[in-house]
Design an enzyme around this catalytic site. Structure first.
Site, short mmCIF file in Angstrom:
data_model
loop_
_atom_site.label_atom_id
_atom_site.label_comp_id
_atom_site.label_asym_id
_atom_site.label_seq_id
_atom_site.Cartn_x
_atom_site.Cartn_y
_atom_site.Cartn_z
N HIS A 15 -27.63 -7.61 88.15
CA HIS A 15 -29.07 -7.38 87.35
C HIS A 15 -28.50 -8.03 86.04
O HIS A 15 -29.42 -8.73 85.17
CB HIS A 15 -29.16 -5.99 87.25
N ASP A 39 -27.97 2.62 80.44
CA ASP A 39 -29.00 1.88 80.15
C ASP A 39 -29.16 1.51 78.68
O ASP A 39 -29.45 2.43 78.08
CB ASP A 39 -30.07 2.22 80.83
C1 HEM Z 1 -35.63 -0.30 87.77
C2 HEM Z 1 -35.78 -0.65 86.31
C3 HEM Z 1 -34.58 -1.00 85.57
C4 HEM Z 1 -33.20 -0.59 85.45
C5 HEM Z 1 -32.81 0.90 86.13
C6 HEM Z 1 -32.27 -1.19 84.56
C7 HEM Z 1 -31.03 -0.99 84.28
C8 HEM Z 1 -30.20 -1.73 83.43
C9 HEM Z 1 -28.74 -1.46 83.04
C10 HEM Z 1 -28.24 -0.34 83.75
C11 HEM Z 1 -28.35 -2.45 82.35
C12 HEM Z 1 -27.01 -2.46 81.85
C13 HEM Z 1 -26.82 -2.02 80.50
C14 HEM Z 1 -27.63 -2.60 79.25
O1 HEM Z 1 -27.14 -3.68 78.80
O2 HEM Z 1 -28.66 -2.17 79.33
C15 HEM Z 1 -29.23 -3.31 82.27
C16 HEM Z 1 -29.37 -4.39 81.16
C17 HEM Z 1 -30.42 -5.09 81.31
N1 HEM Z 1 -31.59 -5.18 81.56
FE1 HEM Z 1 -32.20 -3.94 82.87
N2 HEM Z 1 -33.11 -2.31 84.36
C18 HEM Z 1 -34.21 -2.57 84.71
C19 HEM Z 1 -35.33 -3.22 84.47
C20 HEM Z 1 -35.25 -4.25 83.79
C21 HEM Z 1 -36.37 -5.35 83.48
C22 HEM Z 1 -37.59 -5.25 84.44
C23 HEM Z 1 -35.93 -6.18 82.60
C24 HEM Z 1 -36.48 -7.38 82.23
C25 HEM Z 1 -37.46 -7.64 82.71
C26 HEM Z 1 -34.38 -5.87 82.18
C27 HEM Z 1 -33.69 -6.59 81.43
C28 HEM Z 1 -32.48 -6.16 81.31
C29 HEM Z 1 -31.46 -6.81 80.23
C30 HEM Z 1 -32.15 -8.13 79.36
C31 HEM Z 1 -30.26 -6.22 80.14
C32 HEM Z 1 -29.03 -6.75 79.31
C33 HEM Z 1 -28.46 -8.02 79.88
C34 HEM Z 1 -27.19 -8.67 79.09
O3 HEM Z 1 -27.41 -9.23 78.27
O4 HEM Z 1 -26.09 -7.74 79.45
N3 HEM Z 1 -34.05 -4.60 83.03
N4 HEM Z 1 -30.56 -3.07 82.84
#
Ligand code: HEM
Length: 325
Positions: A216, A147
């Site tokens: 996601h 993440d």
């Molecule tokens: C249960 C809560 C969450 C988990 C476990 C989670 C997990 C992850 C994971 C594993 C990734 C892929 C790797 C990375 O680029 O970080 C990711 C990407 C991302 N997440 Fe989350 N996330 C959560 C909640 C959120 C929330 C609430 C938001 C925004 C309001 C968010 C925004 C993003 C964004 C902007 C990316 C990158 C997308 C990209 O440009 O590739 N995430 N998240």
């Protein structure tokens, strides 16, 4: 215009963190203002002897509390967290006047600074939420995926996060949204890994991005009218308690305007086009949600000179002076 120094929002990701969300008691405002003005000094005092500990603290102020602490203009984008009710999942808005986001390479440093801060604030605030976050394995969340990979870095991070000429009184500031998610890990772990990967949009082992409509990653990749990607800076942290079976992700997203994070949240909870919602939410429940403004370090220090909002004039180093400088 000389841009005021930001608080350490851009400090590199660390292995330990403490998230404190507080409400300010009626009459507690002067104590809070003084603490906020001294925060950088407290961070220096606790962290100085441990240069490798990379201790930092960022303070955010909630919408209703702003008017109680500051007799002056409001940051343009500051409002209470907007609750979202989707067909299946809800993002609740929960109380919070102050956020303290403490980070370090060692948990004891977070604990030490958190203790100093709370000893100053005791009697003036109530604790709405306290979460100790840790780095899990190789930067994974408790769903088992790496993440944070796509976080902007360097100049791109500053550009995504720090307010500039669009709101000159508050340049060097930022907005931050926090949400505490609890995972149903048993249900998640019953899913075949390939299905988990389609939900997240990345390979679990190698972290390589995959093409997966409605994932996601896809729902959170958003572009502005100019076609450029709009980014936020995340410092999510796993937290939990094996003994009581609690497993979670503390989401924290900094941005120059809350609109960007809010659009991501709408995609996740209300869906986007044919996608009804982010399937991460079928296994993760948001139990808190709060929005804060993060003043520049200079503005935070000047809060100590503010008098009671609505009753007195801004102090000699108050926001009124910042505006005209
Ligand atoms: C249960 C809560 C969450 C988990 C476990 C989670 C997990 C992850 C994971 C594993 C990734 C892929 C790797 C990375 O680029 O970080 C990711 C990407 C991302 N997440 Fe989350 N996330 C959560 C909640 C959120 C929330 C609430 C938001 C925004 C309001 C968010 C925004 C993003 C964004 C902007 C990316 C990158 C997308 C990209 O440009 O590739 N995430 N998240």
């Amino acid at each position: 215009m000389e841009v005021p120094a930001p608080q350490p929002v851009l400090s590199p990701l660390t292995t330990a963190s403490l998230f404190l969300v507080l409400t300010v008691d009626p009459g507690g405002e002067p104590v809070v203002r003084e603490l906020l003005a001294d925060l950088a000094g407290l961070q220096r005092s606790v962290g100085f002897g441990h240069p490798d500990g990379r201790l930092s603290v960022v303070a955010g102020i909630g919408s209703a509390c702003w008017d109680r602490l500051v007799d002056g203009p409001r940051p343009a984008g500051l409002h209470p967290f907007r609750e979202l009710q989707g067909a299946r999942h809800r993002a609740p808005a929960t109380p919070g006047d102050l956020l303290l986001h403490i980070r370090a390479a060692r948990q004891d440093l977070c604990f030490s600074l958190g203790s100093e801060i709370m000893s100053r604030l005791r009697g003036a605030v109530a604790v709405a939420d306290e979460v100790t976050g840790f780095t899990y394995l190789d930067q994974r969340d408790l769903l088992g995926f790496v993440d944070g990979t796509e976080n902007p870095v360097g100049r791109a991070a500053a550009e995504a996060v720090l307010i500039g000429a669009e709101d000159p009184d508050f340049a060097g500031g930022a907005y931050v949204i926090v949400q505490k998610y609890l995972h149903d890990l048993d249900a998640w772990n019953r899913l075949p890994v390939e299905q988990q990967e389609r939900i997240v949009g990345r390979r679990k082992l190698t972290n390589v991005e995959i093409d997966s409509p409605g994932s996601h990653v896809e729902l959170n990749t958003i572009t502005g009218p100019d076609g450029r990607e709009r980014q936020i800076l995340r410092d999510n942290m796993p937290f939990g308690s094996p003994g009581s079976g609690e497993f979670g992700t503390y989401f924290i997203g900094y941005a120059r305007t809350p609109e960007v994070t809010e659009e991501m949240l709408r995609h996740m909870f209300l869906g986007d086009g044919p996608v009804s919602h982010d399937r991460i939410l079928d296994f993760s429940t948001a139990v808190t949600g709060t929005l804060f403004f993060v003043p520049s370090a200079d503005l935070l220090e000047d809060l100590g000179a503010e008098e009671d909002a609505g009753t007195g004039e801004a102090g000699s180093l108050g926001i009124g002076d910042l505006r005209s400088s």
